[in-house]
Design a protein around this motif. Sequence first.
Motif, PDB file in Angstrom:
ATOM      1  N   GLY A  32       0.819  -1.202   0.000  1.00 39.82           N
ATOM      2  CA  GLY A  32       0.000   0.000   0.000  1.00 39.82           C
ATOM      3  C   GLY A  32       0.850   1.249   0.000  1.00 39.82           C
ATOM      4  N   THR A  33       0.194   2.374  -0.167  1.00 35.93           N
ATOM      5  CA  THR A  33       0.850   3.674  -0.051  1.00 35.93           C
ATOM      6  C   THR A  33       0.090   4.464   1.007  1.00 35.93           C
ATOM      7  N   TYR A  34       0.836   5.212   1.806  1.00 36.59           N
ATOM      8  CA  TYR A  34       0.238   5.911   2.940  1.00 36.59           C
ATOM      9  C   TYR A  34       0.756   7.345   3.003  1.00 36.59           C
ATOM     10  N   ALA A  35      -0.113   8.275   3.304  1.00 40.36           N
ATOM     11  CA  ALA A  35       0.285   9.670   3.491  1.00 40.36           C
ATOM     12  C   ALA A  35       0.814   9.891   4.905  1.00 40.36           C
ATOM     13  N   ASP A  36       0.392   9.048   5.839  1.00 47.26           N
ATOM     14  CA  ASP A  36       0.765   9.173   7.242  1.00 47.26           C
ATOM     15  C   ASP A  36       1.683   8.006   7.626  1.00 47.26           C
ATOM     16  N   LYS A  37       2.891   8.314   8.087  1.00 46.40           N
ATOM     17  CA  LYS A  37       3.860   7.270   8.428  1.00 46.40           C
ATOM     18  C   LYS A  37       3.330   6.354   9.527  1.00 46.40           C
ATOM     19  N   LYS A  38       2.520   6.870  10.433  1.00 45.36           N
ATOM     20  CA  LYS A  38       1.943   6.056  11.505  1.00 45.36           C
ATOM     21  C   LYS A  38       1.112   4.914  10.921  1.00 45.36           C
ATOM     22  N   ASN A  39       0.321   5.205   9.902  1.00 47.78           N
ATOM     23  CA  ASN A  39      -0.488   4.168   9.257  1.00 47.78           C
ATOM     24  C   ASN A  39       0.391   3.135   8.553  1.00 47.78           C
ATOM     25  N   ALA A  40       1.451   3.601   7.921  1.00 51.74           N
ATOM     26  CA  ALA A  40       2.384   2.689   7.265  1.00 51.74           C
ATOM     27  C   ALA A  40       3.032   1.768   8.299  1.00 51.74           C
ATOM     28  N   ASP A  53       8.313 -10.410   6.080  1.00 54.10           N
ATOM     29  CA  ASP A  53       9.281  -9.320   6.168  1.00 54.10           C
ATOM     30  C   ASP A  53       8.579  -8.080   5.625  1.00 54.10           C
ATOM     31  N   ALA A  54       8.778  -6.951   6.265  1.00 54.33           N
ATOM     32  CA  ALA A  54       8.129  -5.721   5.812  1.00 54.33           C
ATOM     33  C   ALA A  54       9.010  -4.536   6.123  1.00 54.33           C
ATOM     34  N   ILE A  55       9.017  -3.570   5.227  1.00 55.03           N
ATOM     35  CA  ILE A  55       9.797  -2.342   5.406  1.00 55.03           C
ATOM     36  C   ILE A  55       8.971  -1.145   4.991  1.00 55.03           C
ATOM     37  N   ILE A  56       9.383   0.024   5.435  1.00 52.34           N
ATOM     38  CA  ILE A  56       8.816   1.282   4.953  1.00 52.34           C
ATOM     39  C   ILE A  56       9.880   1.914   4.077  1.00 52.34           C
ATOM     40  N   LYS A  57       9.487   2.284   2.878  1.00 53.92           N
ATOM     41  CA  LYS A  57      10.406   2.951   1.944  1.00 53.92           C
ATOM     42  C   LYS A  57       9.807   4.317   1.621  1.00 53.92           C
ATOM     43  N   GLU A  58      10.531   5.365   1.979  1.00 57.44           N
ATOM     44  CA  GLU A  58      10.048   6.719   1.696  1.00 57.44           C
ATOM     45  C   GLU A  58      10.484   7.138   0.299  1.00 57.44           C
ATOM     46  N   LYS A  59       9.627   7.867  -0.355  1.00 63.52           N
ATOM     47  CA  LYS A  59       9.943   8.332  -1.715  1.00 63.52           C
ATOM     48  C   LYS A  59       9.674   9.803  -1.817  1.00 63.52           C
TER      49      LYS A  59
END
Length: 59
Positions: A32-40, A53-59
């Motif tokens: 998914g894509t999220y506007a709020d990092k908390k939701n991500a 395995d899961a990561i957050i990648k900022e773009k």
Amino acid sequence: MSGNTSTTDKKDSNTGSTSEKPASVKYYVQVGTYADKKNAQEMVDKLKKAGFDAIIKEK
């Protein structure tokens, strides 16, 4: 199961032989894509709890 082909069913375009992918090949799926990092982060936590395995990648 139309459209689904296992890696052993695909022919190598260079040699014409059937071959499997090396064990080091990984495929990534964006969840998914999220506007709020908390939701991500909540989704990452949920996926990790489920054994992925899961990561957050900022773009």
